[in-house]
Design an enzyme around this catalytic site. Sequence first.
Site, mmCIF file in Angstrom:
data_model
loop_
_atom_site.group_PDB
_atom_site.id
_atom_site.type_symbol
_atom_site.label_atom_id
_atom_site.label_comp_id
_atom_site.label_asym_id
_atom_site.label_seq_id
_atom_site.Cartn_x
_atom_site.Cartn_y
_atom_site.Cartn_z
ATOM 1 N N HIS A 93 0.855 -1.191 0.000
ATOM 2 C CA HIS A 93 0.000 0.000 0.000
ATOM 3 C C HIS A 93 0.887 1.236 0.000
ATOM 4 O O HIS A 93 1.823 1.338 0.784
ATOM 5 C CB HIS A 93 -0.895 0.019 1.237
ATOM 6 C CG HIS A 93 -1.638 1.309 1.404
ATOM 7 N ND1 HIS A 93 -2.446 1.823 0.418
ATOM 8 C CD2 HIS A 93 -1.689 2.212 2.428
ATOM 9 C CE1 HIS A 93 -2.971 2.976 0.830
ATOM 10 N NE2 HIS A 93 -2.518 3.231 2.038
ATOM 11 N N HIS A 95 0.927 5.795 -1.025
ATOM 12 C CA HIS A 95 0.313 7.034 -1.503
ATOM 13 C C HIS A 95 1.224 7.612 -2.593
ATOM 14 O O HIS A 95 1.415 8.824 -2.647
ATOM 15 C CB HIS A 95 0.158 8.039 -0.374
ATOM 16 C CG HIS A 95 -0.822 7.659 0.689
ATOM 17 N ND1 HIS A 95 -1.393 8.578 1.532
ATOM 18 C CD2 HIS A 95 -1.349 6.463 1.043
ATOM 19 C CE1 HIS A 95 -2.213 7.961 2.377
ATOM 20 N NE2 HIS A 95 -2.201 6.677 2.106
ATOM 21 N N ASP A 118 2.003 -4.639 -20.427
ATOM 22 C CA ASP A 118 2.986 -5.657 -20.027
ATOM 23 C C ASP A 118 2.713 -6.201 -18.631
ATOM 24 O O ASP A 118 3.151 -7.296 -18.289
ATOM 25 C CB ASP A 118 4.404 -5.063 -20.046
ATOM 26 C CG ASP A 118 5.004 -5.001 -21.447
ATOM 27 O OD1 ASP A 118 4.566 -5.764 -22.329
ATOM 28 O OD2 ASP A 118 5.928 -4.182 -21.659
ATOM 29 N N HIS A 169 -7.837 8.194 -1.849
ATOM 30 C CA HIS A 169 -6.926 7.607 -0.881
ATOM 31 C C HIS A 169 -5.570 7.257 -1.516
ATOM 32 O O HIS A 169 -4.661 8.078 -1.479
ATOM 33 C CB HIS A 169 -7.605 6.395 -0.229
ATOM 34 C CG HIS A 169 -6.804 5.781 0.871
ATOM 35 N ND1 HIS A 169 -7.220 4.711 1.599
ATOM 36 C CD2 HIS A 169 -5.574 6.087 1.344
ATOM 37 C CE1 HIS A 169 -6.313 4.385 2.504
ATOM 38 N NE2 HIS A 169 -5.304 5.210 2.372
ATOM 39 N N TYR A 227 8.887 -13.567 -23.222
ATOM 40 C CA TYR A 227 9.752 -12.511 -22.704
ATOM 41 C C TYR A 227 10.623 -13.104 -21.603
ATOM 42 O O TYR A 227 10.177 -13.950 -20.841
ATOM 43 C CB TYR A 227 8.893 -11.385 -22.132
ATOM 44 C CG TYR A 227 9.669 -10.204 -21.599
ATOM 45 C CD1 TYR A 227 10.023 -9.143 -22.420
ATOM 46 C CD2 TYR A 227 10.067 -10.182 -20.265
ATOM 47 C CE1 TYR A 227 10.741 -8.062 -21.926
ATOM 48 C CE2 TYR A 227 10.788 -9.101 -19.759
ATOM 49 C CZ TYR A 227 11.125 -8.050 -20.593
ATOM 50 O OH TYR A 227 11.840 -6.983 -20.100
#
Lengths: 235, 235, 235, 235
Positions: A93, A95, A118, A169, A227
Amino acid sequence: MEELKKQVYEANMLLPKYGLVTFTWGNVSGIDREKELFVIKPSGIAYEDLKPEDMVVMSLDGKKIEGEYNPSSDTETHRILYQRFPNVGGIVHTHSAWATSWAQAGRGIPCYGTTHADYFYKEIPCVRNLDAKEIEEAYEKNTGVLIADEFEKKGRDYEACPATLCKNHGVFSWGKDAMEALHNAVVIEEVAKMAARTEMINPKVIEAPQVLQDKHYFRKHGANAYYGQTKKVEE
Amino acid sequence: MEELKKQVYEANMLLPKYGLVTFTWGNVSGIDREKELFVIKPSGIAYEDLKPEDMVVMSLDGKKIEGEYNPSSDTETHRILYQRFPNVGGIVHTHSAWATSWAQAGRGIPCYGTTHADYFYKEIPCVRNLDAKEIEEAYEKNTGVLIADEFEKKGRDYEACPATLCKNHGVFSWGKDAMEALHNAVVIEEVAKMAARTEMINPKVIEAPQVLQDKHYFRKHGANAYYGQTKKVEE
Amino acid sequence: MEELKKQVYEANMLLPKYGLVTFTWGNVSGIDREKELFVIKPSGIAYEDLKPEDMVVMSLDGKKIEGEYNPSSDTETHRILYQRFPNVGGIVHTHSAWATSWAQAGRGIPCYGTTHADYFYKEIPCVRNLDAKEIEEAYEKNTGVLIADEFEKKGRDYEACPATLCKNHGVFSWGKDAMEALHNAVVIEEVAKMAARTEMINPKVIEAPQVLQDKHYFRKHGANAYYGQTKKVEE
Amino acid sequence: MEELKKQVYEANMLLPKYGLVTFTWGNVSGIDREKELFVIKPSGIAYEDLKPEDMVVMSLDGKKIEGEYNPSSDTETHRILYQRFPNVGGIVHTHSAWATSWAQAGRGIPCYGTTHADYFYKEIPCVRNLDAKEIEEAYEKNTGVLIADEFEKKGRDYEACPATLCKNHGVFSWGKDAMEALHNAVVIEEVAKMAARTEMINPKVIEAPQVLQDKHYFRKHGANAYYGQTKKVEE
């Protein structure tokens, strides 16, 4: 478990290195699926003071198993996502500034190019605000419930789109382990930056053709990926 | 007093580290409320040449008590803010680029998300220009008077919103000590950056729901705060 | 002269340090007014390879006096500016990204705040393109002629506004010596960045009140300046 | 060949140094025209783990000649460009953020100033998307074919404009060797950034006058170049 604490610690320390966090605004966790225990950053501890042994161990039903400190205040969101997304091994998580600007704008990030394709199949969604009742009842827990519900409702595959924005948020991303979740957090910030600039350069831009999105996604993911150095799914 | 000079020196040295100042465009002060003396950066001295003993000691009624150099040209603004905001222990002034762009635009920073709400309750205001008479009479002093008057007039709590923009000028932030004021100066720059980008991504965006702003603000501040490692107010 | 070469060398080396140049896209010169000789960076030499002894010495009438290398291709512009602006002791040319974006946009930089007013009195002008004849005849020389002519024609004081943009090209700044010119080059880039963002945040913004511009300019410059540690003009 | 591997390795390592790549999103190759062999970065290997001996050697007809790893997944694009652009000695592919934003916006980069004109003659084009058939048949190869075809069709000289954008994807640049191609990749990112900001500052901006573009391009390139230390073409 010590190995997992070390990996989660290292992924947390990469948040400031990649410019994804200011002060303590982010957290990484990782889970041991066999033991049903996950490891997460303590709340409000500065990155420069963080040590592997400060990581907090939590059970999947929400009890603190080990650790001197309180776990991240976002622990309940992580916990619910581990319950609802069974193949996820790590969660991040942040910001981070560009992705959070999309979240604050209340918009999902359209797929404007192959950098996005991708890693993320189709638009990266932005889930709605919780309402007053959901916030009062159990804000962090209900954030996790909302993310999982919205992915289900919209028929989105959490493995093909390993991140979401939360309106007003920030960002949650995930992956097969803490390091892959961190990797995806870096990618979403880069993709968010380029998408905003893309619209600035061409306000009438539309998403990349689906056939191109498919090509790039499946050249890196799934049975026919080519890839990298193996035929297996890899980043 | 030596301890305070050291803390104010260190907070000043963090201004360039956090990218908040170019050359000498910023200053930090801290106050000893018992002695009614505050310590502030000298005017126009390059950060690389600054030493703790260069800090200037001023009395709350505006007399230089100690120090080789002239105090910052903004000293009178700091002094008035200490007088009018009795619980403030440290003040920072910068021309940090994103926040100053909002100040130049003459707009307060709307609360678009939880990063803002975690630190600043509601909009961060932008106070008006001083008029010609106020500028001629006592520019720096009247800047402080204006900030305090506008907070009063608009019923804003300076502890819940520890920063303001000054139109066509820059930013003042404050806190319980110099380090917290510095911390808030970093946050306002980050919040200013994301708010500008938020409007770029969605020109019709509105502020975050009040219930979400309240949740984040009060999860970190006040009697029921649960962010971090204690129940006390902390950042 | 060795002292001047060293100072010009050092000012040149600060261009990449302050992020003002990519590769070799910039140059600094300084003049010895008594000897009527100026020192300038050689053309197309990478900053990491530059040495003080590589600086080229030129006479004010355009002859190379000393130096192994060709002087900067912009030498003729510097030379004319030294002739036309007699109190200038140092000149900087860059393609710094924000200021050059204003130059490419063909607009002068309005004075939106005190950061600008502290260094540049009123708008920083953008001079027009040279026409085909002026370019063919003597491109670099005529760039200098144009800048000086436009300052004269518009009644601008080159000491109160120590920089100009050249349309579709870049920036020239100057000062009492090479270091002050470099300092002004840093300031114009910062001011250019904030002005662009100011208009992004408020497309209808107007310039800062003249009384505020005056206050800040004269608090740092002229007989009654009180910023910094002396009463003399200083930055 | 060892010399070439070393140069290609070093140019690859400059991609992260210049901020052009995140993770493994870029690759550099260089060719030995006599041997008809080119050297390219392996696919999906992190830059911090890369060693000169990891470089992969390919023949111009597409066979792997030497190397432990798979070559970059974009190898076929490089190969076709070497075939179609006989004077090219090095090629770079990146998703650098500003240039890729133009590519995602589906627009070529107009020549707004001399920074652009010093390196790229006229607009840097953006080639169209491949269609479904071209993607399915041979995506990477057809990307190279499309670039070369579009340069031909539009009468563009690949030596005078050593880069292109690929719609919804990223950037290819080239040069006389890997280092010059890398140099051009840095320039296009800087030019892309300034062009976007130029339009932000003046939405009605038009391209720089052709006579100015010509002056700058030919002062650095061709028989009468006078920038730098020789009369030859150089950067």
